[in-house]
Structure formats: C-alpha cells, structure tokens
Motif scaffolding. Structure first.
Motif, PDB file in Angstrom:
ATOM      1  N   THR A   1     -47.809  79.432 -21.540  1.00 33.35           N
ATOM      2  CA  THR A   1     -47.349  79.391 -22.926  1.00 33.35           C
ATOM      3  C   THR A   1     -47.967  78.241 -23.702  1.00 33.35           C
ATOM      4  O   THR A   1     -48.404  78.409 -24.844  1.00 33.35           O
TER       5      THR A   1
ATOM      6  N   THR B   1     -56.643  90.159 -19.983  1.00 33.73           N
ATOM      7  CA  THR B   1     -56.018  89.644 -21.201  1.00 33.73           C
ATOM      8  C   THR B   1     -54.536  89.333 -21.010  1.00 33.73           C
ATOM      9  O   THR B   1     -53.913  88.715 -21.869  1.00 33.73           O
ATOM     10  N   VAL B   2     -53.979  89.763 -19.870  1.00 33.81           N
ATOM     11  CA  VAL B   2     -52.541  89.594 -19.633  1.00 33.81           C
ATOM     12  C   VAL B   2     -52.252  88.323 -18.850  1.00 33.81           C
ATOM     13  O   VAL B   2     -51.352  87.544 -19.204  1.00 33.81           O
TER      14      VAL B   2
ATOM     15  N   LYS C   1     -51.620  84.991 -20.499  1.00 31.37           N
ATOM     16  CA  LYS C   1     -50.420  84.914 -21.326  1.00 31.37           C
ATOM     17  C   LYS C   1     -49.236  84.293 -20.596  1.00 31.37           C
ATOM     18  O   LYS C   1     -48.236  83.925 -21.229  1.00 31.37           O
TER      19      LYS C   1
ATOM     20  N   ASP D   1     -41.738  88.871 -25.196  1.00 31.86           N
ATOM     21  CA  ASP D   1     -43.091  88.702 -24.640  1.00 31.86           C
ATOM     22  C   ASP D   1     -43.142  88.983 -23.148  1.00 31.86           C
ATOM     23  O   ASP D   1     -44.130  89.524 -22.642  1.00 31.86           O
ATOM     24  N   LYS D   2     -42.098  88.613 -22.439  1.00 29.14           N
ATOM     25  CA  LYS D   2     -42.087  88.834 -20.994  1.00 29.14           C
ATOM     26  C   LYS D   2     -42.052  90.326 -20.675  1.00 29.14           C
ATOM     27  O   LYS D   2     -42.739  90.794 -19.755  1.00 29.14           O
TER      28      LYS D   2
ATOM     29  N   GLY E   1     -40.643  80.431 -23.830  1.00 30.40           N
ATOM     30  CA  GLY E   1     -41.914  80.890 -23.293  1.00 30.40           C
ATOM     31  C   GLY E   1     -41.853  81.068 -21.790  1.00 30.40           C
ATOM     32  O   GLY E   1     -40.783  81.284 -21.207  1.00 30.40           O
TER      33      GLY E   1
ATOM     34  N   ILE F   1     -45.457  91.790 -21.030  1.00 35.61           N
ATOM     35  CA  ILE F   1     -46.323  91.527 -19.878  1.00 35.61           C
ATOM     36  C   ILE F   1     -45.983  92.471 -18.737  1.00 35.61           C
ATOM     37  O   ILE F   1     -46.877  93.047 -18.089  1.00 35.61           O
TER      38      ILE F   1
END
Length: 370
Positions: free
Chosen positions: A344, A337-338, A341, A224-225, A362, A228
C-alpha cells in the motif's frame, strides 16, 4: 548508522545511531538493507506485548521481514557476491545439542524454545542501514522481484502451512483424481480467513496449487482487497454480510482452512463447519485479555467423529523461504499488475513510528531503508 529501535523501559520508538557492523568470520555477509515490512508482530512488540533486546542492550532494533543487497562477503562465501539481492531468515537455531530440530536446520520447530529471532527475540532486526549475517541464513532473490521480494517472509507462513497440510493429509486418500504434482489441490476447496497480507498471499498460493479458493473476511464489498481476490481467480465473501451458515451453504465442502485474521471467535465458528476429514491451520494467536466462549463439546465431537485435524504454525525454515521466492516469481508472471498492489505505501525511516504504532488502512506497509 541509522536504525529504528524500541526502548522497552521508556516505551519509546526512536531513530537512533547504532554502530555499523563489520564482517568478522569467513562465512558472514554484510548486507545493505533496502526494505523492511511491518506486520502485527512488530506492533505487538512496540506495545510491549513480547520481544526482548539482545543481551547488554536496552533497545531492540525492529524488523524481521526484509529485503537486502549484498555489500560484502567473507572469504568462505562463494554463492553470493556484492550487488545480489537476498532475503534473510528470521529465526536462528538454539545451541542445545539435544534439540533435534535445530540440529537439523529446522529451527522453526525448535524443541527447547531457546531460539533467537531477528527483531523479535534476543537479536537486533533489519530496520538498520547495515546488518552482518551468516550466509546460510540468506536466500538469493532475482532482480526481477526487486519491488515485491519484501513479501517473501509473510508468504513463508502459507508455504509452511501448505507443506504440513499435504504431509498430514497423506493419512487418507485426500487428493482427488484431478490432482497433479503442480496442482495438488485440484478438486479441493480452501478457505482463507482474512484478507491481510498473509491471507492474500496465502490465497495466491492456494490458487496456484489448484484449490478452489475462498477468502472470508470482515469488510463489505466493494473494497480493494476483494478486487485483488477476484483478480487472482478466488472468491471473496464478507463476514459482515454473510453469516457462517450461509457461507458454508455457498462454499459447500471445506477441505482446508488457512486462518490469517487474528479473530478467534469467527475462526472457531468456521472450525465448527469444517468438512469431514478436513484440516484447519491457525497462524495467528488470540489476545488472552479478550476471552471468548466456544461450544467445546461440539468442537471435540466433530474433531473425533469426522477425523478432522487442527494445527498451529509459526515462523518458517530454509526450504519454505526458498519456495516462497520461487512462488513470488510465479505470482508475478501470472498477475503482474495485481501482486504489487499488496504493498500500500512505503515510508522513509523517519516516519517508521507512524506505521509501527498505528495500523493504517490498506494492506502492506513498508519501511524503506535505502
């Protein structure tokens, strides 16, 4: 009122009842706390590595990354009113009249070391339902940032680092002909070490300032990182799959390094590959109980023969809190939208110990107060 506190003598974290504060001076503001971020500093305090309660208390209310709503204002406060969102500063100046930094409201550069810090050193923190603070330490945040303004304090670390880098590098013609006032980093390469909250927020800042930005972190892709990092226009490279020599080959010139990973051996490896005239900024300490070896001769040779600069930075002052709020607005407009995020999970106060004693997976974890 309810609060989350650490009791050093018994090594306990408790949800306690603490006296509700009230305005006592005209310059004060009563805050209703909304959210408090949890970071490595909080976990170190809970592990009793450092941190001290206020005088005459056997516990310390935790929390220094905060977002609050103004509940009431003193009679001398004119720029805030009930309902406003604010982000409070962490450090308070020492009282020594010979401390030029604190006397000039630059307590982040306190010369005596006798400062106090909310939730860290000598002052209760923000994991409480209400706090009373001086208006001069509060920074208004727009309502549009309600869901992300709690990220202000970790962003201030990068803000201060960038200001110092640009000031120090005026020692030479560092900026390229492509640089502008809005994007002073155009034509330069910034490497961010670590993809935690401080690293990712730093990467966002460097991207908006025009730097060609790389994030060098341990986790392999996909993750996930990394998603981003790529979404904001930077490049993610895993230290597990790309050793430093190959990383340097891929990146090329490394003009600035922003360390935010608390992994000193890897940071030193990257330092030894900093380009000529480059600047390396350390933001996290290392554990003295885990020593490591470095080639000091090579490191010192590079520093002197290649005109390199190494600095350490901690905490932030009023100007960097304000610029962090302004840049969060930029981030939200650019990556709507980023940015959210990065948060977490949000925890109620009764579950705060879960995230204070253990580091969940997270990115950023928040304790919801109200």
């Amino acid at each position: 009122m309810k609060a989350i506190a650490i009791f050093p003598a018994t090594k306990e974290i408790q949800l306690i009842e603490h006296p509700e504060p009230h305005i006592e001076h005209p310059e004060q503001v009563k805050l209703r706390l909304l959210e408090v971020g949890v970071c490595g500093t909080d976990r170190h305090i809970c592990a009793l590595a450092f941190g001290n309660p206020p005088a005459n208390y056997n516990y310390l209310i935790l929390g220094h990354e905060a977002l609050a709503e103004v509940a009431a204002v003193g009679s001398a406060v004119t720029h805030l009113q009930p309902g406003d969102l604010v982000v409070p500063e962490v450090r308070r100046p020492c009282t020594d009249s010979t401390c030029r930094a604190c006397q000039a409201a630059h307590q982040d550069f306190c010369q005596t070391g006798n400062y106090t810090e909310r939730g860290i050193q000598g002052l209760h923190g923000y994991m409480a339902e209400y706090v009373v603070d001086d208006a001069r330490f509060l920074h208004p945040a727009p309502a549009a940032l309600r869901q992300v303004a709690v990220l202000t304090e970790p962003l201030t670390i990068a803000e201060k680092a960038l200001v110092q880098a640009l000031q120090i590098q005026q020692r030479l013609p560092w900026q390229t002909s492509a640089a502008t006032i809005e994007e002073p980093g155009r034509g330069l390469t910034a490497v961010v070490l670590g993809a935690g909250p401080i690293g990712l927020l730093g990467a966002m800042l460097f991207v908006t300032q025009g730097f060609d930005t790389y994030v060098y972190s341990r986790a392999q892709t996909p993750n996930d990182k990394a998603d981003i990092v790529e979404a904001i226009g930077a490049t993610y490279i895993s230290a597990e799959t790309t050793p430093i020599a190959k990383f340097k080959e891929r990146v090329g010139q490394i003009d600035l390094v922003y360390e935010a990973m608390d992994a000193a051996p890897l940071a030193i490896e990257v330092l030894q590959n900093l380009s000529r005239n480059g600047i390396f900024i350390f933001t996290s300490g290392t554990n003295p109980s885990q020593p490591f070896g470095i080639d000091s001769a090579a490191s010192f040779h590079n520093l002197t023969s290649q005109n390199q600069v190494v600095i350490g930075t901690v905490n932030a002052g009023p100007a960097t809190f304000q610029s962090a709020i302004e840049h969060l607005e930029v981030f939200q407009q650019r990556w709507p939208t980023v940015l959210p995020k990065l948060i977490t999970e949000r925890y109620p106060m009764k579950r705060a110990a879960e995230v204070l004693l253990h580091k969940p997976g997270g990115i950023k974890h928040i304790v919801t107060i109200a």
